[in-house]
Design a protein around this motif. Structure first.
Motif, PDB file in Angstrom:
ATOM      1  N   SER A 222       3.570  -8.318  -7.611  1.00 27.69           N
ATOM      2  CA  SER A 222       3.422  -9.774  -7.658  1.00 27.69           C
ATOM      3  C   SER A 222       4.704 -10.480  -7.238  1.00 27.69           C
ATOM      4  CB  SER A 222       2.990 -10.230  -9.058  1.00 27.69           C
ATOM      5  OG  SER A 222       3.973  -9.912 -10.015  1.00 27.69           O
ATOM      6  N   VAL A 223       5.842  -9.790  -7.335  1.00 25.24           N
ATOM      7  CA  VAL A 223       7.116 -10.390  -6.951  1.00 25.24           C
ATOM      8  C   VAL A 223       7.429 -10.113  -5.483  1.00 25.24           C
ATOM      9  CG1 VAL A 223       9.592 -10.418  -7.419  1.00 25.24           C
ATOM     10  CG2 VAL A 223       7.982 -10.242  -9.306  1.00 25.24           C
ATOM     11  N   ASP A 224       7.101  -8.905  -5.021  1.00 22.81           N
ATOM     12  CA  ASP A 224       7.349  -8.528  -3.623  1.00 22.81           C
ATOM     13  C   ASP A 224       6.037  -8.023  -3.041  1.00 22.81           C
ATOM     14  OD1 ASP A 224       8.073  -7.330  -1.183  1.00 22.81           O
ATOM     15  OD2 ASP A 224      10.072  -6.880  -1.933  1.00 22.81           O
ATOM     16  N   GLU A 225       5.413  -8.851  -2.183  1.00 25.61           N
ATOM     17  CA  GLU A 225       4.069  -8.536  -1.682  1.00 25.61           C
ATOM     18  C   GLU A 225       4.026  -7.309  -0.788  1.00 25.61           C
ATOM     19  OE1 GLU A 225       2.409 -12.010   0.098  1.00 25.61           O
ATOM     20  OE2 GLU A 225       2.143 -13.015  -1.833  1.00 25.61           O
ATOM     21  N   ARG A 226       5.193  -6.773  -0.400  1.00 24.57           N
ATOM     22  CA  ARG A 226       5.210  -5.559   0.418  1.00 24.57           C
ATOM     23  C   ARG A 226       4.888  -4.321  -0.413  1.00 24.57           C
ATOM     24  NH1 ARG A 226      11.120  -5.877   2.551  1.00 24.57           N
ATOM     25  NH2 ARG A 226      11.336  -6.303   0.340  1.00 24.57           N
ATOM     26  N   ILE A 227       5.027  -4.426  -1.724  1.00 26.15           N
ATOM     27  CA  ILE A 227       4.716  -3.310  -2.618  1.00 26.15           C
ATOM     28  C   ILE A 227       3.249  -3.430  -3.004  1.00 26.15           C
ATOM     29  CG2 ILE A 227       5.247  -2.161  -4.793  1.00 26.15           C
ATOM     30  CD1 ILE A 227       8.045  -3.433  -4.639  1.00 26.15           C
ATOM     31  N   LYS A 228       2.473  -2.398  -2.688  1.00 29.62           N
ATOM     32  CA  LYS A 228       1.033  -2.414  -2.946  1.00 29.62           C
ATOM     33  C   LYS A 228       0.655  -1.262  -3.869  1.00 29.62           C
ATOM     34  CE  LYS A 228       0.195  -5.608   0.212  1.00 29.62           C
ATOM     35  NZ  LYS A 228      -0.259  -6.921  -0.142  1.00 29.62           N
ATOM     36  N   LYS A 229      -0.532  -1.377  -4.455  1.00 29.80           N
ATOM     37  CA  LYS A 229      -1.060  -0.315  -5.317  1.00 29.80           C
ATOM     38  C   LYS A 229      -2.350   0.222  -4.723  1.00 29.80           C
ATOM     39  CE  LYS A 229       0.311  -2.204  -9.802  1.00 29.80           C
ATOM     40  NZ  LYS A 229      -0.247  -2.638 -11.085  1.00 29.80           N
ATOM     41  N   ALA A 230      -2.564   1.516  -4.905  1.00 28.15           N
ATOM     42  CA  ALA A 230      -3.825   2.153  -4.523  1.00 28.15           C
ATOM     43  C   ALA A 230      -4.200   3.097  -5.649  1.00 28.15           C
ATOM     44  CB  ALA A 230      -3.661   2.913  -3.213  1.00 28.15           C
ATOM     45  N   ALA A 231      -5.433   3.022  -6.099  1.00 26.97           N
ATOM     46  CA  ALA A 231      -5.882   3.881  -7.188  1.00 26.97           C
ATOM     47  C   ALA A 231      -6.838   4.939  -6.653  1.00 26.97           C
ATOM     48  CB  ALA A 231      -6.558   3.057  -8.276  1.00 26.97           C
ATOM     49  N   VAL A 232      -6.421   6.201  -6.743  1.00 29.91           N
ATOM     50  CA  VAL A 232      -7.294   7.301  -6.344  1.00 29.91           C
ATOM     51  C   VAL A 232      -8.342   7.504  -7.427  1.00 29.91           C
ATOM     52  CG1 VAL A 232      -7.374   9.755  -5.753  1.00 29.91           C
ATOM     53  CG2 VAL A 232      -5.434   8.374  -5.038  1.00 29.91           C
ATOM     54  N   LYS A 233      -7.880   7.502  -8.670  1.00 31.31           N
ATOM     55  CA  LYS A 233      -8.745   7.545  -9.856  1.00 31.31           C
ATOM     56  C   LYS A 233      -8.210   6.462 -10.782  1.00 31.31           C
ATOM     57  CE  LYS A 233      -9.083  12.561  -9.489  1.00 31.31           C
ATOM     58  NZ  LYS A 233      -8.612  13.819 -10.046  1.00 31.31           N
ATOM     59  N   PRO A 234      -8.967   6.055 -11.794  1.00 37.05           N
ATOM     60  CA  PRO A 234      -8.482   4.976 -12.668  1.00 37.05           C
ATOM     61  C   PRO A 234      -7.089   5.228 -13.242  1.00 37.05           C
ATOM     62  CG  PRO A 234     -10.786   5.395 -13.120  1.00 37.05           C
ATOM     63  CD  PRO A 234     -10.348   6.427 -12.112  1.00 37.05           C
ATOM     64  N   ARG A 235      -6.755   6.462 -13.561  1.00 37.38           N
ATOM     65  CA  ARG A 235      -5.443   6.751 -14.146  1.00 37.38           C
ATOM     66  C   ARG A 235      -4.505   7.443 -13.158  1.00 37.38           C
ATOM     67  NH1 ARG A 235      -5.101   5.563 -19.393  1.00 37.38           N
ATOM     68  NH2 ARG A 235      -7.034   5.261 -20.519  1.00 37.38           N
ATOM     69  N   GLU A 236      -4.822   7.374 -11.877  1.00 38.12           N
ATOM     70  CA  GLU A 236      -3.969   7.986 -10.852  1.00 38.12           C
ATOM     71  C   GLU A 236      -3.637   6.926  -9.810  1.00 38.12           C
ATOM     72  OE1 GLU A 236      -4.233  11.770  -7.843  1.00 38.12           O
ATOM     73  OE2 GLU A 236      -5.192  11.933  -9.800  1.00 38.12           O
ATOM     74  N   VAL A 237      -2.646   6.106 -10.150  1.00 40.53           N
ATOM     75  CA  VAL A 237      -2.265   4.975  -9.313  1.00 40.53           C
ATOM     76  C   VAL A 237      -1.045   5.333  -8.485  1.00 40.53           C
ATOM     77  CG1 VAL A 237      -1.479   2.581  -9.337  1.00 40.53           C
ATOM     78  CG2 VAL A 237      -3.155   3.364 -11.002  1.00 40.53           C
ATOM     79  N   TYR A 238      -1.101   4.972  -7.220  1.00 47.50           N
ATOM     80  CA  TYR A 238       0.025   5.148  -6.311  1.00 47.50           C
ATOM     81  C   TYR A 238       0.540   3.778  -5.900  1.00 47.50           C
ATOM     82  CZ  TYR A 238      -0.978  10.115  -5.520  1.00 47.50           C
ATOM     83  OH  TYR A 238      -1.160  11.457  -5.678  1.00 47.50           O
ATOM     84  N   TYR A 239       1.844   3.698  -5.693  1.00 49.46           N
ATOM     85  CA  TYR A 239       2.451   2.521  -5.081  1.00 49.46           C
ATOM     86  C   TYR A 239       2.819   2.901  -3.654  1.00 49.46           C
ATOM     87  CZ  TYR A 239       2.875   0.124  -9.560  1.00 49.46           C
ATOM     88  OH  TYR A 239       2.597  -0.511 -10.739  1.00 49.46           O
ATOM     89  N   TYR A 240       2.678   1.943  -2.737  1.00 47.93           N
ATOM     90  CA  TYR A 240       3.081   2.204  -1.363  1.00 47.93           C
ATOM     91  C   TYR A 240       3.706   0.950  -0.770  1.00 47.93           C
ATOM     92  CZ  TYR A 240      -1.303  -0.096   0.129  1.00 47.93           C
ATOM     93  OH  TYR A 240      -2.314  -0.997   0.336  1.00 47.93           O
ATOM     94  N   PHE A 241       4.454   1.141   0.299  1.00 46.80           N
ATOM     95  CA  PHE A 241       5.142   0.037   0.967  1.00 46.80           C
ATOM     96  C   PHE A 241       4.308  -0.360   2.167  1.00 46.80           C
ATOM     97  CE2 PHE A 241       8.279  -1.718   3.947  1.00 46.80           C
ATOM     98  CZ  PHE A 241       8.922  -2.632   3.120  1.00 46.80           C
ATOM     99  N   ASP A 242       3.919  -1.641   2.240  1.00 46.31           N
ATOM    100  CA  ASP A 242       3.093  -2.130   3.331  1.00 46.31           C
ATOM    101  C   ASP A 242       3.995  -2.610   4.462  1.00 46.31           C
ATOM    102  OD1 ASP A 242       1.344  -3.403   5.059  1.00 46.31           O
ATOM    103  OD2 ASP A 242       0.118  -4.237   3.454  1.00 46.31           O
ATOM    104  N   ALA A 243       4.157  -1.775   5.476  1.00 48.49           N
ATOM    105  CA  ALA A 243       5.036  -2.100   6.606  1.00 48.49           C
ATOM    106  C   ALA A 243       4.522  -3.318   7.367  1.00 48.49           C
ATOM    107  CB  ALA A 243       5.156  -0.905   7.541  1.00 48.49           C
ATOM    108  N   ASP A 244       3.202  -3.536   7.372  1.00 53.79           N
ATOM    109  CA  ASP A 244       2.642  -4.712   8.048  1.00 53.79           C
ATOM    110  C   ASP A 244       3.138  -5.991   7.391  1.00 53.79           C
ATOM    111  OD1 ASP A 244       1.275  -3.131   9.815  1.00 53.79           O
ATOM    112  OD2 ASP A 244      -0.588  -3.166   8.660  1.00 53.79           O
ATOM    113  N   GLU A 245       3.185  -5.990   6.050  1.00 54.24           N
ATOM    114  CA  GLU A 245       3.701  -7.152   5.322  1.00 54.24           C
ATOM    115  C   GLU A 245       5.165  -7.363   5.681  1.00 54.24           C
ATOM    116  OE1 GLU A 245       2.430  -9.340   3.107  1.00 54.24           O
ATOM    117  OE2 GLU A 245       0.421  -8.537   3.018  1.00 54.24           O
TER     118      GLU A 245
END
Length: 193
Positions: free
Chosen positions: A68-91
Motif C-alpha cells: 500500500s505504500v509502494d505500489e511496485r511491491i505486489k502479492k500473489a497467493a498460490v494457496k491461502p497460506r502461501e503468499v509471495y511478494y514480487y516486484f512489478d517492473a512495469d510499475e
C-alpha cells in the motif's frame, strides 16, 4: 518514536525491493498460476528480515503495509497460506518511485487496481472494486499505525497481543484475496489477448 518506526519501515521496504529484484533470492511463484512471475514467500521474507535483527512486530507491520505504500511491491497467493511478494517492473517503468513517508499522515491511499492499456474487464475494473481496494489499503495503514502505538504501550497483555496478531492476519488475508483477484484478472485478460 513514530519517525524511528517509519524510518525502519522504509529501510525494510528498500530491503524487500532489493531482495525481490535479486535472482538469487527470488524464485518462480507458480508457472501455472502466475506465468513469468518471480518472488519470495512472505514467510521467508519475515525470516530474512528477522535474521537482520528487526523485531517481529515491526517486520509484520512493514511487510503487510509495503504494497500500500509502494505500489511496485505486489502479492500473489498460490494457496491461502502461501503468499509471495514480487516486484512489478512495469510499475517501476511507468511511475517514479514514491518517496518514503516521514509520518503516517504523509501516506495517501490510492486504489491499486491493475494497470494495463485497457481497463480491466469485469469486476476488477469497476469503481466499486477500486473502492474496496482503497479501503483495505487504508485499514492496512491503520494496522501499521496501531502496531507503532502498541510498541509504545509495552508490555502488552496476552489479549492485546492476540488481538494484534489475529487482526493483522485477517487484514493481510483480505489484502491477499484482493491482490490475487486483481492479478488473476490481469492474467485472464492476457490469456484472452
Amino acid at each position: 518514536m513514530a519517525n524511528k518506526k517509519n524510518s525502519q519501515a522504509a529501510k525494510i521496504r528498500q530491503q524487500i525491493i532489493a531482495w525481490l529484484q535479486d535472482d538469487q533470492q527470488a524464485e518462480v511463484i507458480s508457472a501455472e498460476k502466475f506465468p513469468g512471475l518471480r518472488g519470495i514467500r512472505a514467510v521467508k521474507l519475515r525470516q530474512m528480515l528477522g535474521d537482520l535483527g528487526y523485531k517481529s512486530s515491526v517486520v509484520m507491520g512493514a511487510i503487510s503495509a509495503a504494497p500500500s505504500v509502494d505500489e511496485r511491491i505486489k502479492k500473489a497467493a498460490v494457496k491461502p497460506r502461501e503468499v509471495y511478494y514480487y516486484f512489478d517492473a512495469d510499475e517501476a517503468a511507468t511511475e517514479p518511485a514514491p518517496a518514503a513517508p516521514t509520518s503516517s499522515a504523509a501516506v495517501t491511499v490510492a486504489p491499486a487496481t491493475p494497470r494495463f492499456s485497457q481497463p480491466a474487464p469485469g469486476l476488477a475494473g469497476t469503481p466499486a472494486f477500486a473502492q474496496v481496494v482503497a479501503t483495505n489499503q487504508h485499514v492496512s495503514q491503520a494496522i501499521d499505525d496501531l502496531l507503532a502505538a502498541a510498541q509504545q504501550q509495552r508490555p502488552l497483555s496476552e489479549l492485546e497481543l492476540n488481538f494484534l496478531t489475529d487482526f493483522s492476519a485477517q487484514v493481510a488475508k483480505q489484502s491477499e484475496l484482493l491482490q490475487n483477484f486483481a492479478t488473476q484478472s490481469k492474467i485472464d485478460q492476457l490469456r484472452r489477448g
